[in-house]
Scaffold this motif. Sequence first.
Motif, PDB file in Angstrom:
ATOM      1  N   GLY A 179      79.223  67.883 -16.138  1.00 41.79           N
ATOM      2  CA  GLY A 179      79.353  66.997 -17.294  1.00 41.79           C
ATOM      3  C   GLY A 179      80.146  67.632 -18.414  1.00 41.79           C
ATOM      4  N   ASP A 220      86.164  60.742 -10.400  1.00 39.92           N
ATOM      5  CA  ASP A 220      85.882  59.403 -10.929  1.00 39.92           C
ATOM      6  C   ASP A 220      86.442  58.280 -10.076  1.00 39.92           C
ATOM      7  N   ASP A 240      74.582  59.664 -12.709  1.00 42.99           N
ATOM      8  CA  ASP A 240      75.825  60.264 -12.238  1.00 42.99           C
ATOM      9  C   ASP A 240      75.682  60.593 -10.756  1.00 42.99           C
ATOM     10  N   SER A 289      82.828  50.917 -20.426  1.00 39.24           N
ATOM     11  CA  SER A 289      83.210  51.391 -21.749  1.00 39.24           C
ATOM     12  C   SER A 289      82.806  50.386 -22.826  1.00 39.24           C
ATOM     13  N   GLN A 305      84.889  56.411 -27.103  1.00 34.66           N
ATOM     14  CA  GLN A 305      85.939  55.516 -26.635  1.00 34.66           C
ATOM     15  C   GLN A 305      87.191  55.648 -27.500  1.00 34.66           C
ATOM     16  N   ILE A 309      80.744  59.551 -23.387  1.00 33.12           N
ATOM     17  CA  ILE A 309      80.791  58.077 -23.328  1.00 33.12           C
ATOM     18  C   ILE A 309      79.426  57.518 -22.975  1.00 33.12           C
ATOM     19  N   ASN A 310      78.762  58.139 -21.992  1.00 32.96           N
ATOM     20  CA  ASN A 310      77.432  57.675 -21.590  1.00 32.96           C
ATOM     21  C   ASN A 310      76.425  57.807 -22.731  1.00 32.96           C
ATOM     22  N   ASP A 368      83.779  50.221 -14.684  1.00 28.93           N
ATOM     23  CA  ASP A 368      84.070  50.501 -16.088  1.00 28.93           C
ATOM     24  C   ASP A 368      82.963  49.957 -16.984  1.00 28.93           C
ATOM     25  N   THR A 425      84.896  63.243 -26.215  1.00 27.63           N
ATOM     26  CA  THR A 425      84.881  62.157 -25.235  1.00 27.63           C
ATOM     27  C   THR A 425      84.583  62.756 -23.860  1.00 27.63           C
ATOM     28  N   GLY A 426      84.955  62.040 -22.811  1.00 28.80           N
ATOM     29  CA  GLY A 426      84.566  62.425 -21.463  1.00 28.80           C
ATOM     30  C   GLY A 426      83.406  61.568 -20.998  1.00 28.80           C
ATOM     31  N   THR A 427      83.143  61.599 -19.712  1.00 25.20           N
ATOM     32  CA  THR A 427      82.104  60.736 -19.133  1.00 25.20           C
ATOM     33  C   THR A 427      80.748  60.957 -19.787  1.00 25.20           C
ATOM     34  N   THR A 428      80.380  62.211 -20.027  1.00 23.94           N
ATOM     35  CA  THR A 428      79.073  62.511 -20.611  1.00 23.94           C
ATOM     36  C   THR A 428      78.959  61.949 -22.023  1.00 23.94           C
TER      37      THR A 428
END
Length: 716
Positions: free
Chosen positions: A415, A163, A388, A46, A53, A498-499, A44, A493-496
């Motif tokens: 992504g 994930d 990733d 975040s 977030q 957030i990164n 994590d 949001t989502g992984t992309t």
Amino acid sequence: MAKLLYRIGKGCVRRPLAVILVWIAILGGTAALGTIWKGPVSNDMSIPGTKAQEALDLLKEEFPQATGGTIRLVFASENGALDAADRRQAILSALEEIRKDRAVLNVADPFATGTLSPDKSIGYADVMYNVPAMEVSEDSKERILDAIESTRAAGVQTELGGDVAMSELEIMGVSEILGIVFAFVVLIITFKSILAAGLPIATAIVGVGIGMMSVYYSANFFSITNTGTILAVMLGIAVGIDYALFIISRHRQQMAEGLDAAESVARANATAGSAVIFAGLTVIIALAGLSIVNIPFLTVMGLAGALTVLIAVAVAVTLLPSVLGLAGSRLAPKAPKQGRGMSKDKKPFAYKWGRFVSRYPVPVAVVIIALLLVVALPARHMELGLPDNGAKPADSTERKGYDLLSKGFGPGFNGPLVVVVKGGGTGNVLQDAAAEAENIKQLPNVAVVSPPIPNQKGDLVLLSVIPLTGPNDKATKRLVHDIRGLGDKLMVTGTTAINIDISERLNDAFPIFGAAIVVLAFILLTLVFRSLLVPIKAILGFGLSIIATLGAVVYIFQDGHLADLFDVSSSGVILCFLPILLTGVLFGLAMDYEVFLVSRMREEFTHKGQAKNAVVDGMGLSGRVVTAAGLIMIFVFGSFIFADDPMIKVMGFSLTAGVLIDAFLVRMTLVPAIMALLGRSAWYLPKRLGRILPNVDIEGESIREELEKPASRAAV
């Protein structure tokens, strides 16, 4: 400080077994805590307060079914379509077996949902769990692995994504052990003694063991990441060996001059031990200073590394003197054979190198500075992000699944962007969402926008946006900002996403952290060396080390040059927190070398008053040890370059390159050249400032004066 460490050294020599038993008890106690009550280690990263977030937090509250852990099964067939009878049956049977797991919330049927590529040669099925990704049990993972064996046996290539981490990161594997073995070889060459070479390894392992077990136990209370534990191991081994190396070297040098073994241990603890305390303090403060940027995972990572370094320092000035006391005179270096004393021509290479650099300081400084600036050039176009599955090793199931999805559905499919649409003024949230979806479709770089999914309250709608480009592509980053620019009703949001937000927050925090490091370095070095020009020179040298190291990292890991040599599976972006982390760690290590090298120069200058000769003599006395210390860190950090995890690989390379550049090009070459150019002015300190500053006495001058008093009285 020197007097206190002298007394500690004396006490450890008098009661060595008691001290050793205390450390064994501490090791056993922390080992019990870290194994029996080991906390969860996560991935994590975040950052509370970022836009992505905030959207994710809202998503967890309003769409709880969409926030559980997910394992994506990716299917492929080279000969024929996946919906052929035999392949279809094998896939459906495997999915049915997975559904029997009570932790599974839903298993998608790729043939019913249509998640097949246009030619039906590639497809995927998402397995959703009722718990977060990091809480998915090993039993659930084993069920997945068993199920996909049946599809593979039926001729369907089956890979994994999602994930949920399917394997734990290995710590202290074969490559790391080889790093320690090479460090041991360096110690044998340095000391010409197996016993002396083994002690730094043994004490470092004790320190790392205590540190790691403490970190594992603390994971019950703090969110510890895999990279945090690896950083703690890297630093614990490297500084643990180096700190012991400095103290043992001083001890053996004193015994070679005829000092009694017990007295030599105490004096080595007072002098080299003082330098170890200060050097360790700089590393600890730099790592703890990562909390300045107010990013939780980076703060915990820094504190985990700082704790391990603190334990390494405590081991070096207590456990090591006890072991040295037990070893007694057996650690004394062998006397040179008759007729083979230390003549001018037999001086060590470090002395000759120092003499060469001091003789030609201007050409040496110009060449080194030009070389470092050239190496630093690629850093100008550095792109930050988080690796990733596309950065995983080519033979890993995650990488194969990533490549199959890119081939079948486009690179942006790996992504996806999750868009939360808030209700507008029409009173019909689905109508508002449909209008927003049409606006999003008009943006550049959009491949697909999914149908809207409302929450139970009917005031929010969920959209999935698939970009045309991959997760770390610049165009994908622009798309995130373009969607947010459509209005406040849209949250991405989502992984992309957030990164992207993490990278931007770290970019903003870096100048603050860098400024804090510069101020800290100036204050600490002014205290130690009682000089104004030495700290300025050290800071400028550190700046060259950082930018040159980042340039080398970008050249290989982003631009892809020499990728095969370092087994870099995919180039594209640099680990987003690497610049801040590298600055903190390398600052501490650079100050280590600065202290151990320049403190001997200052010691020689204080005793003899000849500035240029002090540079040469300081290099001759400490150059061999600093060289050995740098090589040890290079071997220890370098062993992590062979890790499969892309984040660990780039961390290992950057620290290896950083130590190589700073220890050998900056400290061992540029520093003596600049010191020779400055001459006596290098040690200038205004008298008024000198009266204000405390005397930290890392050279142990107070100990010498105290020990010389009885001798002078006896002579009278």
